[in-house]
Structures are given as C-alpha cells and as structure tokens.
Scaffold this motif. Structure first.
Motif, PDB file in Angstrom:
ATOM      1  N   MET A  10      -1.801 -36.977   0.920  1.00 38.76           N
ATOM      2  CA  MET A  10      -1.156 -38.199   1.564  1.00 38.76           C
ATOM      3  C   MET A  10      -2.404 -39.213   1.805  1.00 38.76           C
ATOM      4  O   MET A  10      -2.337 -40.348   1.394  1.00 38.76           O
ATOM      5  N   ILE A  11      -3.769 -38.868   1.735  1.00 35.99           N
ATOM      6  CA  ILE A  11      -4.751 -39.381   1.966  1.00 35.99           C
ATOM      7  C   ILE A  11      -4.953 -40.310   0.568  1.00 35.99           C
ATOM      8  O   ILE A  11      -5.314 -41.364   0.281  1.00 35.99           O
ATOM      9  N   VAL A  12      -5.092 -39.572  -0.405  1.00 38.12           N
ATOM     10  CA  VAL A  12      -5.221 -39.993  -1.688  1.00 38.12           C
ATOM     11  C   VAL A  12      -4.100 -41.013  -2.303  1.00 38.12           C
ATOM     12  O   VAL A  12      -4.376 -42.095  -2.961  1.00 38.12           O
ATOM     13  N   TYR A  13      -3.040 -40.809  -1.925  1.00 33.86           N
ATOM     14  CA  TYR A  13      -1.743 -41.574  -2.003  1.00 33.86           C
ATOM     15  C   TYR A  13      -1.972 -43.002  -1.213  1.00 33.86           C
ATOM     16  O   TYR A  13      -1.813 -43.945  -2.117  1.00 33.86           O
ATOM     17  N   VAL A 144       4.522 -36.123  12.256  1.00 35.79           N
ATOM     18  CA  VAL A 144       5.178 -34.601  12.660  1.00 35.79           C
ATOM     19  C   VAL A 144       5.030 -33.848  11.257  1.00 35.79           C
ATOM     20  O   VAL A 144       4.594 -32.656  11.485  1.00 35.79           O
ATOM     21  N   SER A 145       5.024 -34.341  10.146  1.00 36.89           N
ATOM     22  CA  SER A 145       4.517 -33.652   8.870  1.00 36.89           C
ATOM     23  C   SER A 145       3.208 -33.203   8.516  1.00 36.89           C
ATOM     24  O   SER A 145       2.921 -32.216   7.985  1.00 36.89           O
ATOM     25  N   ILE A 152      -3.573 -43.108  14.315  1.00 30.69           N
ATOM     26  CA  ILE A 152      -3.966 -42.773  13.023  1.00 30.69           C
ATOM     27  C   ILE A 152      -2.861 -43.336  11.976  1.00 30.69           C
ATOM     28  O   ILE A 152      -2.793 -43.696  10.923  1.00 30.69           O
ATOM     29  N   ALA A 153      -1.685 -42.574  12.344  1.00 25.54           N
ATOM     30  CA  ALA A 153      -0.527 -42.802  11.575  1.00 25.54           C
ATOM     31  C   ALA A 153      -0.027 -44.298  11.438  1.00 25.54           C
ATOM     32  O   ALA A 153       0.439 -44.552  10.346  1.00 25.54           O
ATOM     33  N   ILE A 154      -0.039 -44.924  12.555  1.00 20.39           N
ATOM     34  CA  ILE A 154       0.214 -46.321  12.719  1.00 20.39           C
ATOM     35  C   ILE A 154      -0.761 -47.231  11.680  1.00 20.39           C
ATOM     36  O   ILE A 154      -0.446 -48.147  11.071  1.00 20.39           O
TER      37      ILE A 154
END
Length: 254
Positions: A10-13, A144-145, A152-154
């Motif tokens: 996810m971070i790479v994406y 959640v995932s 951080i998600a925001i």
C-alpha cells in the motif's frame, strides 16, 4: 502501524501515485493544461479517467450494497449508466463546443455573473461533503485492512492526491486515473475467479446465498413488492440526475 506485506504494498502504491502525479507537472504550460489537460487527452486516456470513476467507486459501492441487498444492488450501477447515457446523448457535443471549465461558466453564459456566483457556492458546498465522504470511506478501508490509525489513513487517502492535483492539475488526475483503472481491471480479473474457486464454484455460491438476495427487486421485511420498487425508484432519482450534472463529468468532457 505494523509494516507487513500488505502495508508495504500500500505504501509503495501511494508513493507511486504521488510520484506519477507530481511528474505530470512537466505537461503544464498554460491554464488549459492545468485545468482541462490542454483539451487533448485522446481516446485511451479519456476512457481511463472515466472508467476509473465507474469501475473504482461503483465497484466498491455495489459490492457493499450487494452484501446486504443481493443482486438488486445492480440498480445503482444501472442508474449511473442511464445518467451517463443521457449526458452523452444530450449535452456532450454542445458542451464540447462551449470549451469552458466548470458548470458555473455555463450558468454565467446563460444567466449572468450573479447566477455563476450562486452556482459556484452551491457546487462548492455539495462537493465538499461528497469529497469528505470519499476520503472517510477510503480511510476506513485502510484503517480496517492495514491497521493504520484513522489520522494516518486520512493523510494517505486525501493528502497525496490533493498535493499532486494542486501541483499538476488535470494531467495528474488523468494519468493516475488511467494507471488505477489498469490496476483495477487486472485485480478484478485475478480476484474474481479466485473468489469463485474459494467458495466452491457458482453452484456452491448460489446455494449459500439467501434466496431473497437473488431477486433483482429488493426484498424488504415490510412493504412487499411496492416497497422494493420504491427503493429502485429512489436509487434512480438520487443517482441518474446527479450524474447528468456532475461537475467531474463535465470537466472530463472539456
């Protein structure tokens, strides 16, 4: 936040989308370049940025609705398609000829500057809430995932594309949309057969799904057929007209 494989992917994406978006600043030479990608996207990039809206947002929305409503969730997708077809068949060519930037520009041409101001304020407030809903939804998925904190998600959901959009405008939006569309297609092509195999095939899937969820008309605890048809009517009334006048669609047309 634990850096497991999912988190690293996810971070790479996210970093990849950020780098691609910022890279598009090289295409910005004029105001038209920034706001409407120079009016020269071409067929494939146009398809990519349009389909990223339908395949991306709708696939997640319809999947979520299908979990509780069953096959009747397809009406949301159909309502969007009907709205899009009305937009294409009625307004597409006249809009292209106008070569404007926002819906407010159209109101000014037809009704004057005061109407432009009112429409601008209306669009700003309505799309602030729409934008917030998308950001919160995306952030909840990451929270959640992947186990990220909501803050951080925001930041990851909203911060990245806000920055590259502010820097490189519609070119950045289009290029990242196109890449995301390809990722979605490949992902669905892989995950769909895997999911069917995991549940034991189509026969096993349909045997486990409640019979009510196989109906195209929503089955409600009270109200029967009339209530189910009312839900479908409500979906069309909320979705189809807003698609016809959606500012993001007009921007892509121009």
């Amino acid at each position: 936040m634990h850096l497991n494989l999912d988190s690293m992917i996810m971070i790479v994406y996210i970093l990849g989308m950020f780098i691609l978006g910022v890279y598009c600043v090289r295409y910005i030479k004029t105001f038209d370049d920034f706001f409407v990608a120079g009016r020269r996207l071409g067929f494939w990039l146009s398809i990519g940025t349009l389909m990223s809206i339908f395949v991306g947002g709708l696939a997640i929305a319809v999947s979520g609705m299908a979990y509780s409503m069953g096959l009747s969730a397809l009406w949301l997708f159909i309502a969007y398609i009907v709205g899009f077809l009305i937009l294409v068949k009625t307004f597409l060519v006249p809009l292209r000829r106008l070569e404007q930037y926002t819906i407010a520009d159209i109101f000014e041409i037809r009704f004057g500057k005061n109407c432009r101001l009112v429409s601008s304020i209306s669009i700003f407030f309505s799309w602030t809430f729409i934008f917030a809903a998308f950001v919160v939804a995306g952030a909840r998925v990451l929270e959640v995932s992947l186990g990220w904190s909501f803050v951080i998600a925001i930041i990851a959901t909203a911060g990245v594309f806000t920055i590259y959009t502010a820097i490189a405008g519609m070119w950045a939006v289009t290029m990242t949309d196109f890449v995301q569309f390809i990722i979605l297609l490949v992902g669905f092509a892989i995950l769909f057969p895997m999911a069917i195999y995991k549940v034991g095939g189509f026969s096993a899937l349909f045997s486990q799904v409640p019979q009510a969820n196989l109906s195209l008309i929503p089955v409600l605890p009270e109200g029967g057929l009339i209530a189910g048809l009312g839900v479908i009517w409500g979906i069309f009334m909320l979705t189809t007209p807003t698609t016809v006048v959606a500012p993001d669609m007009y921007l892509r047309i121009w």
